[in-house]
Design a protein around this motif. Structure first.
Motif: not given
Length: 243
Positions: A11-24, A36-43, A87-89
């Protein structure tokens, strides 16, 4: 049995927002997930919280070599991939007259090229298990007009989905697009167009934004075997605004 038991997902863009909800939700339903995400800390925080069935990779979705590494690491850690959620965008508000080519191409790379790369590099992994579901997150602006750049790329995602679905069907790989309306995410809350978005909510027949989990439930359905005869299709969740 959980809906995604024994499934391996990226799941891309998975660290926050809708992506995080998908992951959970995917983890809850039994999947093993590489987010995956560009935000390493949150991811990394999210992966640590969710435990051994979640693994984080810092990833620029426009980077071709990065995609190869994501698929390789996923196979090494969990096995061949069954599910990809592109998901990332980004959703900038560009002007046709005043935006630079650089601004425009940045949107194209993140929203469109990344979807091509994700599908390209995940297919060989899915072929190993003769089972795959690719879910490309588009938008209602892949169906109706909106801001230049964002609309263009979301229409492109819709088209790529249909082309890929026809090409990959004989490998038992399904490809569908999801077209959300206005979703109550941090990206929307922080948007430069938030006032316009609030006004748009009044035009939605259901008179409210979608909550992220309402979209995630649809994505999970498409990832699961419950949608085994659905491919090359658009799934709209917009509160009725495009009706």
């Amino acid at each position: 049995m959980n809906k995604l038991e024994n499934k391996i997902a990226i799941i891309t863009g998975g660290a926050a927002g809708m992506g995080e909800t998908h992951v959970r939700l995917f983890i809850k339903e039994g999947a093993k997930v590489v987010l995956t995400d560009v935000n390493a800390e949150k991811g990394q925080e999210l992966a640590d919280e969710l435990g051994e069935n979640a693994h984080f990779i810092q990833h620029d979705v426009t980077d071709e070599a990065g995609w190869k590494e994501v698929v390789s690491q996923t196979e090494e850690r969990f096995g061949p991939v069954n599910i990809l959620v592109n998901n990332a965008g980004i959703s900038p508000v560009l002007s046709l007259e005043s935006s630079s080519l650089e601004d425009y191409m940045n949107v194209v790379k993140i929203n469109q090229v990344s979807v091509f790369l994700g599908m390209k590099y995940v297919v060989p992994s899915m072929k190993k298990v003769d089972d795959g579901s690719i879910i490309n997150i588009s938008s209602i602006n892949g169906l109706i007009g909106g801001a230049v750049g964002y609309t263009d790329t979301k229409f492109a995602v819709r088209g790529m989905t249909k082309a890929a679905a026809k090409e990959l069907a004989h490998y038992n790989i399904r490809v569908n697009s999801v077209h959300p309306g206005v979703i109550n995410t941090p990206m929307v809350q922080q948007s430069a167009a938030f006032e316009q978005i609030q006004a748009m909510v009044e035009a939605i027949p259901l008179k409210r934004m979608s909550e992220p989990n309402e979209i995630s439930q649809l994505v999970m359905f498409l990832a699961s075997d419950d949608s085994s005869y659905s491919t090359g299709a658009e799934f709209i969740a917009d509160g009725g605004i495009t009706a």
